[in-house]
Design a protein around this motif. Sequence first.
Motif, PDB file in Angstrom:
ATOM      1  N   GLU A   1       0.824  -1.208   0.000  1.00  0.00           N
ATOM      2  CA  GLU A   1       0.000   0.000   0.000  1.00  0.00           C
ATOM      3  C   GLU A   1       0.863   1.265   0.000  1.00  0.00           C
ATOM      4  O   GLU A   1       0.507   2.269  -0.629  1.00  0.00           O
ATOM      5  CB  GLU A   1      -0.955  -0.039   1.189  1.00  0.00           C
ATOM      6  N   TYR A   2       2.006   1.215   0.671  1.00  0.00           N
ATOM      7  CA  TYR A   2       2.929   2.346   0.638  1.00  0.00           C
ATOM      8  C   TYR A   2       3.431   2.564  -0.785  1.00  0.00           C
ATOM      9  O   TYR A   2       3.503   3.710  -1.269  1.00  0.00           O
ATOM     10  CB  TYR A   2       4.104   2.096   1.583  1.00  0.00           C
ATOM     11  N   PHE A   3       3.766   1.487  -1.486  1.00  0.00           N
ATOM     12  CA  PHE A   3       4.226   1.603  -2.868  1.00  0.00           C
ATOM     13  C   PHE A   3       3.152   2.244  -3.743  1.00  0.00           C
ATOM     14  O   PHE A   3       3.449   3.138  -4.543  1.00  0.00           O
ATOM     15  CB  PHE A   3       4.588   0.217  -3.407  1.00  0.00           C
ATOM     16  N   LEU A   4       1.906   1.831  -3.592  1.00  0.00           N
ATOM     17  CA  LEU A   4       0.827   2.400  -4.404  1.00  0.00           C
ATOM     18  C   LEU A   4       0.625   3.883  -4.102  1.00  0.00           C
ATOM     19  O   LEU A   4       0.408   4.685  -5.011  1.00  0.00           O
ATOM     20  CB  LEU A   4      -0.477   1.628  -4.169  1.00  0.00           C
ATOM     21  N   ARG A   5       0.715   4.257  -2.820  1.00  0.00           N
ATOM     22  CA  ARG A   5       0.561   5.672  -2.461  1.00  0.00           C
ATOM     23  C   ARG A   5       1.682   6.516  -3.064  1.00  0.00           C
ATOM     24  O   ARG A   5       1.446   7.606  -3.589  1.00  0.00           O
ATOM     25  CB  ARG A   5       0.543   5.841  -0.937  1.00  0.00           C
ATOM     26  N   GLN A   6       2.907   6.018  -2.964  1.00  0.00           N
ATOM     27  CA  GLN A   6       4.063   6.793  -3.421  1.00  0.00           C
ATOM     28  C   GLN A   6       4.111   6.928  -4.942  1.00  0.00           C
ATOM     29  O   GLN A   6       4.803   7.805  -5.467  1.00  0.00           O
ATOM     30  CB  GLN A   6       5.365   6.145  -2.925  1.00  0.00           C
ATOM     31  N   THR A   7       3.415   6.063  -5.652  1.00  0.00           N
ATOM     32  CA  THR A   7       3.467   6.099  -7.119  1.00  0.00           C
ATOM     33  C   THR A   7       2.169   6.596  -7.745  1.00  0.00           C
ATOM     34  O   THR A   7       2.064   6.644  -8.972  1.00  0.00           O
ATOM     35  CB  THR A   7       3.789   4.703  -7.677  1.00  0.00           C
ATOM     36  N   ALA A   8       1.219   6.992  -6.921  1.00  0.00           N
ATOM     37  CA  ALA A   8      -0.103   7.370  -7.438  1.00  0.00           C
ATOM     38  C   ALA A   8      -0.036   8.518  -8.438  1.00  0.00           C
ATOM     39  O   ALA A   8      -0.826   8.559  -9.395  1.00  0.00           O
ATOM     40  CB  ALA A   8      -1.028   7.735  -6.276  1.00  0.00           C
ATOM     41  N   ASN A   9       0.897   9.448  -8.252  1.00  0.00           N
ATOM     42  CA  ASN A   9       0.975  10.617  -9.130  1.00  0.00           C
ATOM     43  C   ASN A   9       2.135  10.543 -10.121  1.00  0.00           C
ATOM     44  O   ASN A   9       2.489  11.552 -10.748  1.00  0.00           O
ATOM     45  CB  ASN A   9       1.103  11.887  -8.281  1.00  0.00           C
ATOM     46  N   LYS A  10       2.698   9.374 -10.266  1.00  0.00           N
ATOM     47  CA  LYS A  10       3.799   9.203 -11.207  1.00  0.00           C
ATOM     48  C   LYS A  10       3.244   9.142 -12.639  1.00  0.00           C
ATOM     49  O   LYS A  10       2.111   8.689 -12.854  1.00  0.00           O
ATOM     50  CB  LYS A  10       4.563   7.909 -10.904  1.00  0.00           C
ATOM     51  N   PRO A  11       4.046   9.545 -13.622  1.00  0.00           N
ATOM     52  CA  PRO A  11       3.613   9.430 -15.019  1.00  0.00           C
ATOM     53  C   PRO A  11       3.780   8.000 -15.530  1.00  0.00           C
ATOM     54  O   PRO A  11       4.366   7.757 -16.592  1.00  0.00           O
ATOM     55  CB  PRO A  11       4.542  10.409 -15.750  1.00  0.00           C
ATOM     56  N   TRP A  12       3.291   7.049 -14.730  1.00  0.00           N
ATOM     57  CA  TRP A  12       3.421   5.640 -15.062  1.00  0.00           C
ATOM     58  C   TRP A  12       2.063   5.069 -15.449  1.00  0.00           C
ATOM     59  O   TRP A  12       1.026   5.524 -14.978  1.00  0.00           O
ATOM     60  CB  TRP A  12       3.907   4.816 -13.868  1.00  0.00           C
ATOM     61  N   LYS A  13       2.099   4.057 -16.259  1.00  0.00           N
ATOM     62  CA  LYS A  13       0.936   3.202 -16.458  1.00  0.00           C
ATOM     63  C   LYS A  13       1.198   1.922 -15.686  1.00  0.00           C
ATOM     64  O   LYS A  13       2.099   1.152 -16.027  1.00  0.00           O
ATOM     65  CB  LYS A  13       0.720   2.896 -17.939  1.00  0.00           C
ATOM     66  N   LEU A  14       0.446   1.697 -14.617  1.00  0.00           N
ATOM     67  CA  LEU A  14       0.657   0.545 -13.748  1.00  0.00           C
ATOM     68  C   LEU A  14      -0.544  -0.393 -13.879  1.00  0.00           C
ATOM     69  O   LEU A  14      -1.657  -0.023 -13.546  1.00  0.00           O
ATOM     70  CB  LEU A  14       0.850   1.004 -12.295  1.00  0.00           C
ATOM     71  N   GLU A  15      -0.276  -1.588 -14.359  1.00  0.00           N
ATOM     72  CA  GLU A  15      -1.335  -2.576 -14.560  1.00  0.00           C
ATOM     73  C   GLU A  15      -1.115  -3.774 -13.637  1.00  0.00           C
ATOM     74  O   GLU A  15       0.001  -4.296 -13.552  1.00  0.00           O
ATOM     75  CB  GLU A  15      -1.342  -3.070 -16.007  1.00  0.00           C
ATOM     76  N   HIS A  16      -2.171  -4.216 -12.998  1.00  0.00           N
ATOM     77  CA  HIS A  16      -2.140  -5.470 -12.252  1.00  0.00           C
ATOM     78  C   HIS A  16      -2.512  -6.598 -13.216  1.00  0.00           C
ATOM     79  O   HIS A  16      -3.617  -6.607 -13.765  1.00  0.00           O
ATOM     80  CB  HIS A  16      -3.112  -5.429 -11.077  1.00  0.00           C
ATOM     81  N   LEU A  17      -1.585  -7.515 -13.444  1.00  0.00           N
ATOM     82  CA  LEU A  17      -1.802  -8.578 -14.416  1.00  0.00           C
ATOM     83  C   LEU A  17      -2.486  -9.779 -13.770  1.00  0.00           C
ATOM     84  O   LEU A  17      -2.167 -10.141 -12.626  1.00  0.00           O
ATOM     85  CB  LEU A  17      -0.470  -9.016 -15.022  1.00  0.00           C
ATOM     86  N   PRO A  18      -3.403 -10.417 -14.482  1.00  0.00           N
ATOM     87  CA  PRO A  18      -4.037 -11.629 -13.946  1.00  0.00           C
ATOM     88  C   PRO A  18      -3.024 -12.766 -13.871  1.00  0.00           C
ATOM     89  O   PRO A  18      -2.155 -12.891 -14.745  1.00  0.00           O
ATOM     90  CB  PRO A  18      -5.147 -11.931 -14.959  1.00  0.00           C
ATOM     91  N   LEU A  19      -3.137 -13.581 -12.851  1.00  0.00           N
ATOM     92  CA  LEU A  19      -2.218 -14.711 -12.681  1.00  0.00           C
ATOM     93  C   LEU A  19      -2.831 -15.968 -13.293  1.00  0.00           C
ATOM     94  O   LEU A  19      -2.867 -17.042 -12.675  1.00  0.00           O
ATOM     95  CB  LEU A  19      -1.906 -14.923 -11.198  1.00  0.00           C
ATOM     96  N   ASP A  20      -3.298 -15.831 -14.532  1.00  0.00           N
ATOM     97  CA  ASP A  20      -3.967 -16.949 -15.201  1.00  0.00           C
ATOM     98  C   ASP A  20      -3.051 -17.685 -16.170  1.00  0.00           C
ATOM     99  O   ASP A  20      -3.511 -18.513 -16.955  1.00  0.00           O
ATOM    100  CB  ASP A  20      -5.221 -16.452 -15.936  1.00  0.00           C
TER     101      ASP A  20
END
Length: 292
Positions: free
Chosen positions: A252-271
């Motif tokens: 959760e700390y990582f998500l907070r610290q990167t929320a305003n970054k110019p990144w595209k962050l995708e959670h990939l399915p583990l399928d």
Amino acid sequence: MKFVYIHNTKPRCIHNSTMFTVTSEIYSETNYQTTRDGSRAVSKFRFVYPEEKLAGTTTDSDGDLEVPRPRRGLIELEHSEATELRLVGLQVWRGALLLADYLFAKRQEFAGQTIMELGAGVGLTSIAAGIHNPGKVYCTDVDLGCILKLIRGNVERNSGLLTGQVSVLEFNFLTPRGEQSKELLKAIDESDIILAGDVIYCDTLTDAFIGVVDQFLDKSQQIGRPKTIYMALEKRYVFTLEDCDSVAPMYEYFLRQTANKPWKLEHLPLDFPQYFEYDRCKQLVLMKITRR
């Protein structure tokens, strides 16, 4: 804030008179046919090679369809089974095995790409990358506990599996960009796919890792060579009295610290298929990071 760890969602902690040590859960969950020599262990991490699609079908002498048997292999690694927190890279963690599975699943897509692993530990994921990738793999970590020497030994131990070249370099997240070696800067320029498994376990390291991701994405933009970061981690839940709820503070700390970054962050399915033997638990997360 007071934390209370929830059962079975964290590494085991062992206390003695001098320090706390941590132990990866995977050793107690799966039999890796481990042998021990003093403080170090040698384990066999078994896997199944992906099935390759063959043109047409074959039959035996009775005319029955022949079903190919899975081809099996193993990565043999020297590692530690319990360490103090700053030396956890000497162990094998679940995120490394998840990334190894993903590399096998994406072997055709990643073929010929230059791969760099960050915080590689004892080298499992980098060796897995070199099994199917005929290109170059950079295996990097900070040289604590003689880990680079250990990685080089593990690469040599598994050289018969490799189709590509695995090079071992030091990459300390805390080293300013201006002080990084020329060899490392060249490797960063050349890398297309960047891997990181279970590399954040304190706020200082998380902040430093975020800076490293920025470096890769900035370089991608500067030289016009797209770079994609794949980050695997296991959410480690704790119960906080302040929240009266269970949380995964590092994630959760990582998500907070990167929320305003110019990144595209995708959670990939583990399928994707599981090729390595381990418990792919529901706390595992795989993220893909690119520049927007």
